[in-house]
Write an enzyme that holds these catalytic residues in place. Sequence first.
Site, mmCIF file in Angstrom:
data_model
loop_
_atom_site.group_PDB
_atom_site.id
_atom_site.type_symbol
_atom_site.label_atom_id
_atom_site.label_comp_id
_atom_site.label_asym_id
_atom_site.label_seq_id
_atom_site.Cartn_x
_atom_site.Cartn_y
_atom_site.Cartn_z
ATOM 1 N N GLY A 50 0.806 -1.217 0.000
ATOM 2 C CA GLY A 50 0.000 0.000 0.000
ATOM 3 C C GLY A 50 0.835 1.262 0.000
ATOM 4 O O GLY A 50 0.614 2.167 -0.808
ATOM 5 N N ASP A 71 10.408 -7.512 -1.169
ATOM 6 C CA ASP A 71 9.051 -8.063 -1.071
ATOM 7 C C ASP A 71 9.083 -9.513 -1.513
ATOM 8 O O ASP A 71 9.610 -9.823 -2.571
ATOM 9 C CB ASP A 71 8.059 -7.263 -1.928
ATOM 10 C CG ASP A 71 6.637 -7.377 -1.400
ATOM 11 O OD1 ASP A 71 6.016 -6.339 -1.126
ATOM 12 O OD2 ASP A 71 6.156 -8.530 -1.244
ATOM 13 N N ASN A 79 -5.315 -6.674 -3.412
ATOM 14 C CA ASN A 79 -4.304 -5.609 -3.295
ATOM 15 C C ASN A 79 -4.634 -4.418 -4.195
ATOM 16 O O ASN A 79 -4.182 -3.296 -3.957
ATOM 17 C CB ASN A 79 -2.912 -6.110 -3.714
ATOM 18 C CG ASN A 79 -2.394 -7.267 -2.889
ATOM 19 O OD1 ASN A 79 -1.688 -8.118 -3.401
ATOM 20 N ND2 ASN A 79 -2.760 -7.330 -1.623
ATOM 21 N N LYS A 95 5.314 -9.467 -6.344
ATOM 22 C CA LYS A 95 5.132 -8.008 -6.289
ATOM 23 C C LYS A 95 6.396 -7.270 -6.699
ATOM 24 O O LYS A 95 6.328 -6.208 -7.325
ATOM 25 C CB LYS A 95 4.743 -7.580 -4.870
ATOM 26 C CG LYS A 95 3.308 -7.901 -4.511
ATOM 27 C CD LYS A 95 2.957 -7.292 -3.156
ATOM 28 C CE LYS A 95 1.524 -7.637 -2.802
ATOM 29 N NZ LYS A 95 1.157 -7.136 -1.457
ATOM 30 N N ASP A 139 3.954 -4.210 7.119
ATOM 31 C CA ASP A 139 2.614 -4.355 7.674
ATOM 32 C C ASP A 139 2.572 -5.042 9.030
ATOM 33 O O ASP A 139 1.518 -5.485 9.449
ATOM 34 C CB ASP A 139 1.736 -5.129 6.681
ATOM 35 C CG ASP A 139 2.291 -6.512 6.393
ATOM 36 O OD1 ASP A 139 3.352 -6.847 6.941
ATOM 37 O OD2 ASP A 139 1.653 -7.247 5.618
ATOM 38 N N ASN A 140 3.714 -5.146 9.710
ATOM 39 C CA ASN A 140 3.659 -5.814 11.014
ATOM 40 C C ASN A 140 4.717 -5.237 11.944
ATOM 41 O O ASN A 140 5.726 -4.689 11.502
ATOM 42 C CB ASN A 140 3.831 -7.329 10.848
ATOM 43 C CG ASN A 140 5.207 -7.675 10.293
ATOM 44 O OD1 ASN A 140 6.176 -7.764 11.028
ATOM 45 N ND2 ASN A 140 5.295 -7.846 8.980
ATOM 46 N N CYS A 197 -4.258 -4.099 8.857
ATOM 47 C CA CYS A 197 -5.098 -3.689 7.723
ATOM 48 C C CYS A 197 -5.931 -4.861 7.220
ATOM 49 O O CYS A 197 -7.071 -4.694 6.802
ATOM 50 C CB CYS A 197 -4.246 -3.187 6.564
ATOM 51 S SG CYS A 197 -3.323 -1.711 6.923
ATOM 52 N N CYS A 344 -12.406 -17.486 13.038
ATOM 53 C CA CYS A 344 -12.281 -16.095 12.621
ATOM 54 C C CYS A 344 -11.855 -16.088 11.162
ATOM 55 O O CYS A 344 -12.298 -16.942 10.395
ATOM 56 C CB CYS A 344 -11.299 -15.340 13.522
ATOM 57 S SG CYS A 344 -9.610 -15.953 13.473
#
Lengths: 386, 92
Positions: A50, A71, A79, A95, A139-140, A197, A344
């Site tokens: 992102g 990546d 995405n 990516k 992202d983490n 996200c 979940c």
Amino acid sequence: MSLPPLVEPADELTVDEVRRYSRHLIIPDVGMDGQKRLKNAKVLVVGAGGLGSPALLYLAAAGVGTLGIVDFDVVDESNLQRQVIHGQSDVGKPKAESARESIEEVNPYVNVILHKERLDSSNVLEIFGGYDLILDGTDNFATRYLVNDAAVLLNKPYVWGSIFRFDGQVSVFWNEYGPNYRDLYPEPPPPGMVPSCAEGGVLGVLCAAIGSVMVNEAIKLITGIGDTLVGRLMIYDALEMTWRTVKVRKDPEAEPITELIDYEAFCGTVSQEAQEAAAGSTITARELKDMMDRGEDFYLVDVREKNEYEIVSIPGSVLIPKGEFLNGEAFGKLPQDKRIVLHCKSGGRSAEALAALKGAGFGDAVHVGGGVLAWVNQVDPSLPTY
Amino acid sequence: MSVSVRVPTILRGYTSDAAEVSAEGGTLSEVLADLEANHPGIRARILDDSGRIRRFVNVYVGDEDVRFAQGLETATPSGSQVSIIPAVAGGC
């Protein structure tokens, strides 16, 4: 904070480059000197997602001479709502490769280097060592602290951005001149407390707002112009359309960073309690289907949020979000005479809820490993994923 | 001594989705107590079990991090803005 230029100027620009960058060259603060510095700059972008998508496109267009991309992921259809460096025909492609193709189309004078691996303690110093500046769009939390500590150890600046739903945060960390990420947030939140996200969603265009500020700061650092975000945190609220700035200081009580640590253990992905609860109490999606087919009497609870339940759900499941297990509200809604089965999206949140449920006396409760994604994958591929 | 409190997205479940709420108190500690009285549960997301500010949450009065002022005893003059800024990792 005004800082000296990070990068020495390249010897010269070619005639083609002068034509291409003319709108930069006629800005007095950038000029030939600044554009030559951009040409000589080596910038590494961690994550072509992102934030990495707009960042890479604008860094390439601006004329940064060498762009590295870390990546290991492949392009997924989900995405494309925000990762504008990838297109429909890139789905399924790595990516890093997809990003390189877009960059080459934007600016063929950029040298692109791909690192198609997961960044970890074993490779981070070697990879970072080849660059002047790093942009962190991961992202983490584990990778966030890894990037920070490696940048501190190598004494390199990095531009940091993060996004969630309608909120963005962006800053520049450079330990030599100001605070680092650990001065701002000494410890990560416990696993499960702050949604990602993938769990909470993100407004696609938020990536452009934060990613463009990241590139703005990168250009200023490289060329030595303006006041950078070293020592300041910018906070963007896309709903209210406000940008606010707060000071970030060096924490006098912070432990000095002297080596890389085990970041997965430091941040955890699932809490200790959840791991213990899930051990021996995890069933597969296929086993859940078999239990249904045998007509077993159990109570299936989906612990995700309402919006997620509306996207896709397992037939017969009842929605009780994880938060109600953690605050105890859920227990009164559950039958005492049936076995409880939780699920979940992918198994993390249901493990957290399972720990709370077992603590409340529901000893035979289980959860579904892999969650609804495993259900779609193993049982009913006709359902959508997200 | 009324102050405005900026509530981050992940805590708006406690404030009926309000991004900003008002609270009373002359110190941050009093403001958080008033916040808890009107929005039960929110304080535990900011303070840990022993009553300290959690290490992954920053609280600002104006643009100053209270960790570098007087912590929970930081004065909150009438009209000041208290901001709660939690760590967010998303970049995906």
